[in-house]
Design a protein around this motif. Structure first.
Motif, PDB file in Angstrom:
ATOM      1  N   LYS A  79      -1.784   6.254  -4.323  1.00  0.00           N
ATOM      2  CA  LYS A  79      -1.082   6.726  -3.117  1.00  0.00           C
ATOM      3  C   LYS A  79      -2.057   7.025  -1.976  1.00  0.00           C
ATOM      4  CE  LYS A  79       3.022   8.382  -5.408  1.00  0.00           C
ATOM      5  NZ  LYS A  79       3.776   9.524  -5.909  1.00  0.00           N
ATOM      6  N   LEU A 104      -2.937   4.149   0.469  1.00  0.00           N
ATOM      7  CA  LEU A 104      -2.043   3.757   1.561  1.00  0.00           C
ATOM      8  C   LEU A 104      -2.516   4.317   2.896  1.00  0.00           C
ATOM      9  CD1 LEU A 104       1.577   4.062   0.126  1.00  0.00           C
ATOM     10  CD2 LEU A 104       0.221   2.010   0.453  1.00  0.00           C
ATOM     11  N   HIS A 164       3.974   2.549  -2.580  1.00  0.00           N
ATOM     12  CA  HIS A 164       2.657   2.123  -3.090  1.00  0.00           C
ATOM     13  C   HIS A 164       2.800   1.083  -4.203  1.00  0.00           C
ATOM     14  CE1 HIS A 164       4.048   5.296  -5.705  1.00  0.00           C
ATOM     15  NE2 HIS A 164       3.159   4.940  -6.621  1.00  0.00           N
TER      16      HIS A 164
END
Length: 117
Positions: A54, A57, A102
């Motif tokens: 995550k 990103l 994600h």
């Protein structure tokens, strides 16, 4: 090839947007943490999903995102490979799992054979 696979090209950049060296450097620390699912298939395609960390990103350039959806655009092969995703030839990024942006979904024809040069 990709045209036969029902990929919504309006959700891609018009042409691949290469990463700068600086952008690649910022993504490098996450590459080891990319998770690849097992393959699964139906009559036509084999599939797999790729889960990005995550935190990664936040380091991906904004040009790779679809502002209206809040997810990544559908990435060209050159783009997803630049992010550090490694898989064999023939895979197309065809969808993003919106509740979990994600997670990138890939598919390719069953028994895919790379074109001969």
């Amino acid at each position: 090839m990709a045209a036969d696979m029902d990929i919504d090209f309006t959700r891609r950049n018009k042409k691949p947007r290469p990463l700068t060296e600086h952008e690649k450097d910022k993504l490098e620390e996450f590459v080891e943490a990319i998770h690849y699912s097992s393959r699964y298939s139906d009559e036509e395609y084999e599939y797999r999903h790729v889960q990005l960390p995550k935190q990664m990103l936040k380091q991906i350039p904004k040009e790779y995102f679809d502002g209206s959806r809040g997810t990544l655009k559908l990435l060209w092969e050159e783009e997803w490979r630049a992010l550090g995703i490694t898989q064999s030839l023939g895979w197309e990024h065809y969808e993003v799992h919106e509740p979990e942006p994600h997670i990138l979904l890939f598919k390719r024809p069953i028994n895919y054979q790379p074109p001969m040069h």
